[in-house]
Enzyme design. Structure first.
Site, PDB file in Angstrom:
ATOM      1  CD  GLN A  15       3.236 -15.361   6.015  1.00  0.00           C
ATOM      2  OE1 GLN A  15       3.830 -16.172   6.715  1.00  0.00           O
ATOM      3  NE2 GLN A  15       3.871 -14.456   5.288  1.00  0.00           N
ATOM      4  CG  ASP A  40     -11.937  -4.741  -3.717  1.00  0.00           C
ATOM      5  OD1 ASP A  40     -10.811  -4.234  -3.536  1.00  0.00           O
ATOM      6  OD2 ASP A  40     -12.242  -5.316  -4.775  1.00  0.00           O
ATOM      7  CG  LEU A  41      -8.061  -2.927   1.329  1.00  0.00           C
ATOM      8  CD1 LEU A  41      -6.605  -3.274   1.602  1.00  0.00           C
ATOM      9  CD2 LEU A  41      -8.589  -2.012   2.429  1.00  0.00           C
ATOM     10  CB  ALA A  64      -0.807  -5.131   2.451  1.00  0.00           C
ATOM     11  CE1 TYR A 129       4.280  -4.171   0.269  1.00  0.00           C
ATOM     12  CE2 TYR A 129       6.537  -4.048   1.065  1.00  0.00           C
ATOM     13  CZ  TYR A 129       5.217  -4.394   1.263  1.00  0.00           C
ATOM     14  OH  TYR A 129       4.823  -4.942   2.458  1.00  0.00           O
TER      15      TYR A 129
END
Length: 295
Positions: A15, A40-41, A64, A129
């Site tokens: 978003q 790519d994290l 994230a 998280y």
């Protein structure tokens, strides 16, 4: 202050990323969204290669792992994406000698405080998280002193999946919806986040004042419960279409989830206002703008 800014942002579909792309042109910023497979994290070589190739003036760390409930059973993956990945992004920004704006969350707090959380309050995430996002904050701060960490909450927008879109979808087939009424926070438009992020990145890229660095809170103005937010959405829907949807106000205990949510997600924006002069609109004003677009 530099007029035109070249900003690399991690992620392609989120978003905030979509909002940054839309608002960038209006704010004199070139937004270059880079995500999988190029960046790519969990592949640190790809992070370095992608960002060095872009040669930006600033980096926004927006990508994230956001599956809050799934993170309870995938904590290692959540940490890889939310902590280790952004830390590498910050390291590359430091190598390039440029600032990083990193997006974080209200989930770093326990949610037990009365009133609004400020940046000096003790953290204490109660979910996997939240723990992964707090680790990301610490990693980014350690890797690059030239950083601004922006904690936000209850994000919605015209893009992607979010609470506003879910309520509108439910309204298509239901005349009543049960919504949690004992969790407090502030709905925050990703469009407002994007405007603020660009302003912060611009200041960081030209102003060496240490006060501009550190952790800041960025949410809409005011406060609400999820039920209040739903009520505003359904009220707007009724005004435009005549469709009436009633709300059943329930407790969080009535709607159990694998991950515990903070009961209080209210964040004070005073530090951001005093430091950057940024004041987010009242949440109802911003919500109306997005609702108008979606309807």
């Amino acid at each position: 202050m530099r007029d035109w800014l070249r900003i690399a942002v991690t992620g392609k579909q989120g978003q905030v990323v979509s909002s940054l792309v839309e608002r960038g042109a209006l704010s004199g910023a070139e937004i270059i969204a880079v995500g999988r497979p190029e960046l790519d994290l969990i592949d640190h070589k790809s992070i370095r290669a992608s960002l060095l190739k872009i040669k930006p003036d600033a980096i926004v760390s927006a990508a994230a792992y956001t599956a809050v409930d799934k993170a309870e059973s995938e904590e290692a993956l959540a940490f890889a994406v939310n902590a280790h990945g952004p830390t590498t992004v910050a390291e590359v920004a430091n190598e390039l000698g440029i600032p990083i704006v990193h997006l974080s969350t209200d989930y770093v707090f326990t949610g037990d405080k009365d009133g609004f959380y400020n940046e000096a309050d003790e953290t204490g995430p109660v979910s996997a998280y939240g723990r992964s996002k707090l680790a990301g904050e610490l990693g980014v701060a350690a890797a690059n002193p030239n950083h601004a960490i922006l904690r936000t909450a209850w994000v919605y927008s015209p893009f992607g999946a979010n609470f506003m879109k879910t309520m509108l979808r439910l309204a298509e087939t239901r005349d009543s919806v049960n919504v949690v009424a004992d969790q407090f926070g502030t709905p925050t438009s990703a469009l407002d986040i994007a405007d603020a992020v660009i302003s912060v990145a611009r200041r960081l890229s030209t102003d060496l004042d240490p006060k501009l660095r550190g952790v800041f809170h960025l949410t809409g103005g005011g406060e609400a419960t999820w039920a209040d937010f739903a009520e505003m959405i359904f009220s707007g829907l009724h005004a435009r279409s005549g469709k009436h949807v009633s709300i059943g106000r329930i407790t969080a205990a009535d709607y159990p989830t694998p991950a515990k949510r903070p009961a209080n997600s209210r964040l004070s924006n005073e530090k951001l206002k005093q430091t950057y002069g940024i004041t987010a609109p009242d949440w109802k004003e911003s919500a109306k703008v997005v609702l108008d677009r979606l309807l």
